[in-house]
Write a protein that holds these residues in place. Structure first.
Motif, PDB file in Angstrom:
ATOM      1  N   PHE A  75       2.115  -4.355 -11.135  1.00  0.00           N
ATOM      2  CA  PHE A  75       3.151  -3.916 -10.204  1.00  0.00           C
ATOM      3  C   PHE A  75       4.384  -4.817 -10.246  1.00  0.00           C
ATOM      4  CE2 PHE A  75      -1.035  -2.830  -8.610  1.00  0.00           C
ATOM      5  CZ  PHE A  75      -0.907  -1.481  -8.340  1.00  0.00           C
ATOM      6  N   PHE A 127       1.330   3.132 -14.996  1.00  0.00           N
ATOM      7  CA  PHE A 127       1.015   4.234 -14.083  1.00  0.00           C
ATOM      8  C   PHE A 127       1.726   5.545 -14.408  1.00  0.00           C
ATOM      9  CE2 PHE A 127       0.674   0.250 -11.642  1.00  0.00           C
ATOM     10  CZ  PHE A 127      -0.697   0.268 -11.445  1.00  0.00           C
ATOM     11  N   VAL A 183       1.827   1.727  -3.566  1.00  0.00           N
ATOM     12  CA  VAL A 183       0.706   2.310  -4.308  1.00  0.00           C
ATOM     13  C   VAL A 183       0.627   3.811  -4.029  1.00  0.00           C
ATOM     14  CG1 VAL A 183      -1.810   2.351  -4.560  1.00  0.00           C
ATOM     15  CG2 VAL A 183      -0.596   0.160  -4.471  1.00  0.00           C
ATOM     16  N   ASP A 184       0.776   4.207  -2.775  1.00  0.00           N
ATOM     17  CA  ASP A 184       0.766   5.636  -2.433  1.00  0.00           C
ATOM     18  C   ASP A 184       1.866   6.393  -3.163  1.00  0.00           C
ATOM     19  OD1 ASP A 184      -1.403   5.430  -0.710  1.00  0.00           O
ATOM     20  OD2 ASP A 184      -0.164   5.286   1.097  1.00  0.00           O
ATOM     21  N   LEU A 206      -7.699   0.047  -6.833  1.00  0.00           N
ATOM     22  CA  LEU A 206      -7.164  -1.305  -6.736  1.00  0.00           C
ATOM     23  C   LEU A 206      -8.096  -2.357  -7.323  1.00  0.00           C
ATOM     24  CD1 LEU A 206      -5.419  -1.166  -3.253  1.00  0.00           C
ATOM     25  CD2 LEU A 206      -4.407  -0.945  -5.532  1.00  0.00           C
ATOM     26  N   SER A 245      -5.093   8.864  -8.694  1.00  0.00           N
ATOM     27  CA  SER A 245      -5.372   7.799  -7.737  1.00  0.00           C
ATOM     28  C   SER A 245      -5.436   6.468  -8.481  1.00  0.00           C
ATOM     29  CB  SER A 245      -6.675   8.063  -6.980  1.00  0.00           C
ATOM     30  OG  SER A 245      -7.760   8.021  -7.860  1.00  0.00           O
ATOM     31  N   ILE A 246      -5.118   5.402  -7.766  1.00  0.00           N
ATOM     32  CA  ILE A 246      -5.133   4.059  -8.331  1.00  0.00           C
ATOM     33  C   ILE A 246      -6.270   3.292  -7.677  1.00  0.00           C
ATOM     34  CG2 ILE A 246      -3.863   1.886  -8.519  1.00  0.00           C
ATOM     35  CD1 ILE A 246      -1.263   3.590  -8.451  1.00  0.00           C
ATOM     36  N   LEU A 284       0.826  -1.214   0.000  1.00  0.00           N
ATOM     37  CA  LEU A 284       0.000   0.000   0.000  1.00  0.00           C
ATOM     38  C   LEU A 284       0.861   1.266   0.000  1.00  0.00           C
ATOM     39  CD1 LEU A 284      -3.001  -0.973   2.265  1.00  0.00           C
ATOM     40  CD2 LEU A 284      -2.918  -0.793  -0.224  1.00  0.00           C
ATOM     41  N   VAL A 296       5.249  -1.020 -14.391  1.00  0.00           N
ATOM     42  CA  VAL A 296       4.832   0.119 -13.559  1.00  0.00           C
ATOM     43  C   VAL A 296       4.893   1.401 -14.380  1.00  0.00           C
ATOM     44  CG1 VAL A 296       5.544   1.568 -11.610  1.00  0.00           C
ATOM     45  CG2 VAL A 296       5.399  -0.919 -11.331  1.00  0.00           C
ATOM     46  N   GLU A 337       0.847   6.821  -6.755  1.00  0.00           N
ATOM     47  CA  GLU A 337      -0.191   7.856  -6.865  1.00  0.00           C
ATOM     48  C   GLU A 337       0.438   9.247  -6.776  1.00  0.00           C
ATOM     49  OE1 GLU A 337      -4.205   5.688  -5.206  1.00  0.00           O
ATOM     50  OE2 GLU A 337      -2.930   6.706  -3.750  1.00  0.00           O
TER      51      GLU A 337
END
Length: 76
Positions: free
Chosen positions: A61, A71, A40-41, A53, A50-51, A37, A67, A44
């Motif tokens: 990932f 993203f 992920v932050d 999930l 924002s992602i 997490l 990645v 972002e």
């Protein structure tokens, strides 16, 4: 990608050298469930988006190349 590599090295102090774009980050245990997490932050923050999930898979990932494509590219 430099910030992501820095983060991975911070989380894995025994890691020497660069991380290849196609190295499996999960199989190599560079990202574990405890850090996911936070990763992920970071993505972002870097992408400015924002992602959700529910709209991604673990394969999104798995490598630095994926990645970047998923993203951090304009089309991601």
């Amino acid at each position: 990608m430099e910030r992501i590599a820095e983060w991975l090295h911070e989380k894995n102090p025994g890691l020497d050298g660069p991380i290849g774009p196609d190295e499996d980050l999960i199989e190599a245990r560079l990202i574990d469930s405890m850090d996911f997490l936070e990763f992920v932050d970071l993505l972002e923050e870097l992408s400015g988006r924002s992602i959700d999930l529910q709209e991604v898979t673990i394969d999104d990932f798995r490598t630095l190349a994926r990645v970047r494509e998923r993203f951090l590219s304009a089309a991601g």
